[in-house]
Design an enzyme around this catalytic site. Structure first.
Site, PDB file in Angstrom:
ATOM      1  N   ASN A  98      43.491 -25.262  30.274  1.00  0.00           N
ATOM      2  CA  ASN A  98      42.996 -26.021  31.431  1.00  0.00           C
ATOM      3  C   ASN A  98      41.896 -25.221  32.119  1.00  0.00           C
ATOM      4  OD1 ASN A  98      42.994 -28.068  33.487  1.00  0.00           O
ATOM      5  ND2 ASN A  98      44.086 -26.637  34.822  1.00  0.00           N
ATOM      6  N   ASP A 139      51.256 -24.376  31.271  1.00  0.00           N
ATOM      7  CA  ASP A 139      52.715 -24.411  31.127  1.00  0.00           C
ATOM      8  C   ASP A 139      53.226 -25.577  31.970  1.00  0.00           C
ATOM      9  OD1 ASP A 139      52.627 -23.570  33.739  1.00  0.00           O
ATOM     10  OD2 ASP A 139      53.337 -21.534  33.343  1.00  0.00           O
ATOM     11  N   ALA A 140      54.525 -25.616  32.216  1.00  0.00           N
ATOM     12  CA  ALA A 140      55.089 -26.790  32.892  1.00  0.00           C
ATOM     13  C   ALA A 140      54.721 -26.850  34.377  1.00  0.00           C
ATOM     14  CB  ALA A 140      56.604 -26.797  32.721  1.00  0.00           C
ATOM     15  N   GLY A 141      54.191 -25.775  34.939  1.00  0.00           N
ATOM     16  CA  GLY A 141      53.875 -25.763  36.370  1.00  0.00           C
ATOM     17  C   GLY A 141      52.494 -26.339  36.656  1.00  0.00           C
ATOM     18  N   HIS A 174      40.145 -24.771  35.956  1.00  0.00           N
ATOM     19  CA  HIS A 174      40.479 -25.056  37.353  1.00  0.00           C
ATOM     20  C   HIS A 174      39.396 -24.472  38.263  1.00  0.00           C
ATOM     21  CE1 HIS A 174      43.016 -25.735  40.840  1.00  0.00           C
ATOM     22  NE2 HIS A 174      42.709 -24.518  41.238  1.00  0.00           N
ATOM     23  N   THR A 218      31.421 -33.455  32.854  1.00  0.00           N
ATOM     24  CA  THR A 218      30.344 -32.496  32.562  1.00  0.00           C
ATOM     25  C   THR A 218      30.875 -31.297  31.764  1.00  0.00           C
ATOM     26  OG1 THR A 218      30.585 -31.334  34.673  1.00  0.00           O
ATOM     27  CG2 THR A 218      29.016 -33.166  34.599  1.00  0.00           C
ATOM     28  N   ASN A 219      32.147 -30.952  31.962  1.00  0.00           N
ATOM     29  CA  ASN A 219      32.718 -29.877  31.133  1.00  0.00           C
ATOM     30  C   ASN A 219      32.787 -30.316  29.675  1.00  0.00           C
ATOM     31  OD1 ASN A 219      33.719 -27.378  32.674  1.00  0.00           O
ATOM     32  ND2 ASN A 219      34.293 -29.082  34.018  1.00  0.00           N
TER      33      ASN A 219
HETATM   34  C1  GRF Z   1      36.147 -29.491  37.322  1.00  0.00           C
HETATM   35  O1  GRF Z   1      35.692 -28.673  38.369  1.00  0.00           O
HETATM   36  C2  GRF Z   1      37.589 -29.277  37.039  1.00  0.00           C
HETATM   37  O2  GRF Z   1      37.987 -27.957  37.140  1.00  0.00           O
HETATM   38  C3  GRF Z   1      38.206 -30.089  38.147  1.00  0.00           C
HETATM   39  O3  GRF Z   1      37.444 -31.258  38.176  1.00  0.00           O
HETATM   40  C4  GRF Z   1      36.130 -30.945  37.741  1.00  0.00           C
HETATM   41  C5  GRF Z   1      35.825 -31.855  36.604  1.00  0.00           C
HETATM   42  O4  GRF Z   1      34.458 -31.915  36.380  1.00  0.00           O
HETATM   43  N1  GRF Z   1      39.606 -30.294  37.953  1.00  0.00           N
HETATM   44  P1  GRF Z   1      33.845 -32.747  35.182  1.00  0.00           P
HETATM   45  O5  GRF Z   1      34.582 -34.084  35.123  1.00  0.00           O
HETATM   46  O6  GRF Z   1      34.035 -31.955  33.913  1.00  0.00           O
HETATM   47  O7  GRF Z   1      32.398 -32.928  35.535  1.00  0.00           O
END
Ligand code: GRF
Length: 250
Positions: A165, A199-201, A167, A76-77
């Protein structure tokens, strides 16, 4: 050693190893010259878009910012990026670490090239990292977006690309694969989402932007995650719009 005594007319400057920089070539005002009216002294910028490590400013290219989006789930993102009206960025390829992801389906529906790069298809993590770097290299991308991609990226990908990224928690709290569950279990009343440089973490890179979301009584991981994702999608579109407009991070 530096010459400290009073300098008499015609006295030679002590030799330096390097030629003195010419202020005009550096875009600076020569020492002692008056400052032009209305021209403000440039100050170092410390905006939210500024990553912690120092990078050379790159000229802003005219075209849209070319994105590779990495997904592991429903996407969805990714869809928010695809649907953003008049966006100054363009999704040029979508990669997944597993078969049959909603994200890859969404990309195919738009005719966007996709690839799947599974860890299990490579002898080790380093081999997977190299294969992912090769897949990305064929698409001439400006920026990689990890949008629900549930793998830690390796050194080859990170050496070749800037990566952003998203999160589902307010980093540095609750990093890792279970940010929503961990925040809920901890009993916080406010959580949210974070967009950061990779980054690498694990979820440790410099924060670019964040959105807060209240935890409601009776929230489950699912209900809370859905409300976070509404904010997350808007944040991601906004961050990428800003990164496309100011490409000094490149
Ligand atoms: C998001 O909340 C992302 O931060 C997490 O997993 C979800 C992915 O959602 N790691 P989608 O696949 O973009 O719907």
């Amino acid at each position: 050693m530096r010459h400290r005594g009073p300098r008499t007319r015609g006295a030679r400057r002590p030799r330096r190893w390097l030629p003195r920089p010419v202020p005009a070539l550096l875009g600076r005002r020569p020492r002692g010259a008056p400052r032009a009216r209305g021209v403000r002294r440039a100050r170092p910028r410390r905006g939210l878009l500024r990553p912690a490590r120092r990078v050379e400013a790159a000229p802003v290219s005219g075209g849209p910012l070319r994105l590779a989006v990495l997904v592991s789930g429903s996407g969805t993102n990714l869809q928010a990026l695809l649907d953003a009206p008049a966006a100054p960025f363009e999704v040029v390829v979508v990669g997944a670490d597993r078969e049959d992801t909603g994200g890859v389906e969404r990309a195919r529906a738009r005719g966007i090239p996709t690839f799947v790069c599974r860890v299990a298809d490579h002898p080790d993590r380093a081999g997977w990292d190299a294969a992912l770097a090769r897949s990305l290299a064929t698409h001439d991308v400006d920026l990689v977006v990890s949008a629900g991609f549930m793998k830690v990226l390796g050194p080859q990908v990170l050496a070749a690309h800037r990566v952003v990224n998203t999160h589902p928690a307010l980093l540095p709290s609750f990093p890792g694969a279970h940010g929503v569950r961990d925040a809920l279990a901890h009993g916080v009343r406010v959580t949210g989402c974070t967009c950061h440089w990779v980054d690498a973490g694990v979820d440790t890179g410099p924060v670019i932007d964040q959105r807060a979301v209240r935890v409601e009584d009776g929230d489950t991981v699912e209900t809370l995650h859905e409300r976070i994702k509404v904010q997350e999608r808007a944040m991601l579109v906004e961050v990428l719009t800003r990164l496309a407009s100011d490409r000094s991070w490149r």
